[in-house]
Scaffold this active site. Structure first.
Site, PDB file in Angstrom:
ATOM      1  N   ASP A  44      24.230 -86.775  34.565  1.00 55.13           N
ATOM      2  CA  ASP A  44      25.016 -87.742  33.801  1.00 55.13           C
ATOM      3  C   ASP A  44      24.379 -89.128  33.798  1.00 55.13           C
ATOM      4  O   ASP A  44      23.640 -89.480  34.711  1.00 55.13           O
ATOM      5  CB  ASP A  44      26.434 -87.810  34.407  1.00 55.13           C
ATOM      6  CG  ASP A  44      27.422 -88.476  33.470  1.00 55.13           C
ATOM      7  OD1 ASP A  44      27.149 -88.542  32.252  1.00 55.13           O
ATOM      8  OD2 ASP A  44      28.467 -88.933  33.959  1.00 55.13           O
TER       9      ASP A  44
ATOM     10  N   ASN B  59      31.439 -81.882  24.922  1.00 53.09           N
ATOM     11  CA  ASN B  59      30.395 -82.709  24.306  1.00 53.09           C
ATOM     12  C   ASN B  59      30.226 -82.428  22.810  1.00 53.09           C
ATOM     13  O   ASN B  59      29.655 -83.241  22.087  1.00 53.09           O
ATOM     14  CB  ASN B  59      29.045 -82.526  25.022  1.00 53.09           C
ATOM     15  CG  ASN B  59      28.991 -83.124  26.417  1.00 53.09           C
ATOM     16  OD1 ASN B  59      28.287 -82.632  27.289  1.00 53.09           O
ATOM     17  ND2 ASN B  59      29.736 -84.197  26.661  1.00 53.09           N
TER      18      ASN B  59
HETATM   19  C1  IPE Z   1      29.474 -83.993  31.873  1.00 58.02           C
HETATM   20  O1  IPE Z   1      29.165 -85.295  31.489  1.00 58.02           O
HETATM   21  C2  IPE Z   1      28.704 -83.015  31.059  1.00 58.02           C
HETATM   22  C3  IPE Z   1      27.260 -83.041  31.226  1.00 58.02           C
HETATM   23  C4  IPE Z   1      26.575 -83.792  32.041  1.00 58.02           C
HETATM   24  C5  IPE Z   1      26.561 -82.106  30.422  1.00 58.02           C
HETATM   25  P1  IPE Z   1      30.097 -86.119  30.491  1.00 58.02           P
HETATM   26  O2  IPE Z   1      29.472 -87.450  30.333  1.00 58.02           O
HETATM   27  O3  IPE Z   1      30.345 -85.337  29.275  1.00 58.02           O
HETATM   28  O4  IPE Z   1      31.465 -86.213  31.316  1.00 58.02           O
HETATM   29  P2  IPE Z   1      32.658 -87.244  31.213  1.00 58.02           P
HETATM   30  O5  IPE Z   1      33.058 -87.304  29.782  1.00 58.02           O
HETATM   31  O6  IPE Z   1      32.141 -88.565  31.688  1.00 58.02           O
HETATM   32  O7  IPE Z   1      33.699 -86.699  32.118  1.00 58.02           O
HETATM   33  C1  IPE Z   2      24.646 -86.897  30.254  1.00 62.08           C
HETATM   34  O1  IPE Z   2      24.555 -88.231  29.875  1.00 62.08           O
HETATM   35  C2  IPE Z   2      24.121 -85.932  29.218  1.00 62.08           C
HETATM   36  C3  IPE Z   2      25.171 -85.227  28.468  1.00 62.08           C
HETATM   37  C4  IPE Z   2      26.449 -85.279  28.696  1.00 62.08           C
HETATM   38  C5  IPE Z   2      24.728 -84.385  27.387  1.00 62.08           C
HETATM   39  P1  IPE Z   2      25.644 -88.895  28.973  1.00 62.08           P
HETATM   40  O2  IPE Z   2      25.253 -88.713  27.546  1.00 62.08           O
HETATM   41  O3  IPE Z   2      27.000 -88.425  29.325  1.00 62.08           O
HETATM   42  O4  IPE Z   2      25.476 -90.422  29.371  1.00 62.08           O
HETATM   43  P2  IPE Z   2      26.649 -91.461  29.679  1.00 62.08           P
HETATM   44  O5  IPE Z   2      27.522 -90.837  30.705  1.00 62.08           O
HETATM   45  O6  IPE Z   2      27.343 -91.717  28.392  1.00 62.08           O
HETATM   46  O7  IPE Z   2      25.926 -92.649  30.213  1.00 62.08           O
HETATM   47 MG    MG Z   3      28.370 -89.027  30.675  1.00 59.64          MG
END
Ligand code: IPE
Ligand code: IPE
Ligand code: MG
Length: 252
Positions: free
Chosen positions: A22, A70
């Site tokens: 993340d 996502n």
């Molecule tokens: C969790 O991250 C999913 C992945 C890393 C693939 P998100 O960024 O989607 O999670 P939330 O929305 O902060 O809970």
């Molecule tokens: C994790 O990074 C990757 C996926 C969830 C696909 P994020 O895209 O959630 O990045 P933040 O949490 O918005 O910084």
């Molecule tokens: Mg995230």
């Protein structure tokens, strides 16, 4: 102090590490870049961590790359991410085989576009006979989707007379999860300073040690992995028992 790597007890490694990768979007924004740039940089971390896990002898590595939630992100990010995933897998599949890594995918494959499915299936086939580390990509995955899917399939088996309700036990349930045949993760790492599991491996993480770090995923490297493993090795895993009971077993 010896280097972190040398401090790791090779006889007490987690067999299975699961990571919520993340912080890509925030990392990119902090550099004044587009969120997708963060995802591209995240691939470097994936390569580094897969290599690091292989080097120290981790047997199973699960990476949460894309959740079912996502899909609700802006279209351009979803499309960008899918293309990145497919292109990366295409580019790296030979490297995986060179390192004897077997690829698995868990998640709701019905949601994936056709081209992505094709690439994935090819990569799965190409690495199917590899016998080294297992790399499990959680793609279009969520724990609730997985549990619902398992319940439906079990119900179907009962309905068609292939399974008796009385015979359903924990093993049966595990067989119907997408992680069937894989051991539960002992260590779950989440980067970027969020303290939640965001629908990841809800069943399998029952007794995992959870490790949270503020490091954003694009900055996460082997050294950070070693830190997490060392932290894991300093914990006492009791599984409901008392500390004394656990120690007696260890002393034997
Ligand atoms: C969790 O991250 C999913 C992945 C890393 C693939 P998100 O960024 O989607 O999670 P939330 O929305 O902060 O809970
Ligand atoms: C994790 O990074 C990757 C996926 C969830 C696909 P994020 O895209 O959630 O990045 P933040 O949490 O918005 O910084
Ligand atoms: Mg995230």
């Amino acid at each position: 102090m010896p280097p972190l790597l040398d401090q790791i007890d090779k006889n007490n490694l987690p067999k299975h590490i699961a990571i919520i990768m993340d912080g890509n979007g925030r990392w990119a924004k902090e550099q004044g870049q587009d969120r997708l740039y963060g995802h591209y940089q995240g691939v470097e971390s994936v390569k580094n961590i897969v290599e690091g896990c292989g080097e120290i002898g981790i047997e199973y590595l699960t990476l949460y790359a894309f959740s079912t939630e996502n899909w609700d992100r802006p279209q351009y990010e979803v499309v960008g991410l899918m293309e990145l995933l497919v292109n990366t897998i295409r580019k790296e599949v030979n490297e995986l085989t060179k390192n004897n890594i077997k690829l698995h995918v868990i998640g709701d494959m019905n949601m994936l576009p056709e081209y992505a499915l094709q690439e994935l299936n090819e990569a799965l086939e190409m690495t199917a006979n590899n016998s080294g580390m297992h790399l499990i990509m959680a793609l279009s995955y969520s724990g609730r989707w997985e549990l619902l899917n398992a319940v439906k399939n079990i119900a179907h088996q009962v309905k068609t007379g292939k399974l008796n309700v009385e015979d359903i036990d924990q093993d049966t349930l595990q067989q119907f999860l997408s992680t069937s045949g894989l051991p539960d993760p002992e260590l779950m790492i989440r980067t970027s300073g969020e303290f939640r599991i965001s629908n990841f491996l809800l069943y399998q993480l029952a007794y995992a040690e959870l490790y949270f770090t503020n490091v954003r995923w694009p900055d996460f490297r082997k050294e950070n992995l070693y830190e997490a493993i060392l932290d894991f090795q300093n914990r006492e895993r009791r599984f409901g028992k008392t500390s004394d009971q656990v120690k007696v077993k260890e002393d034997r």
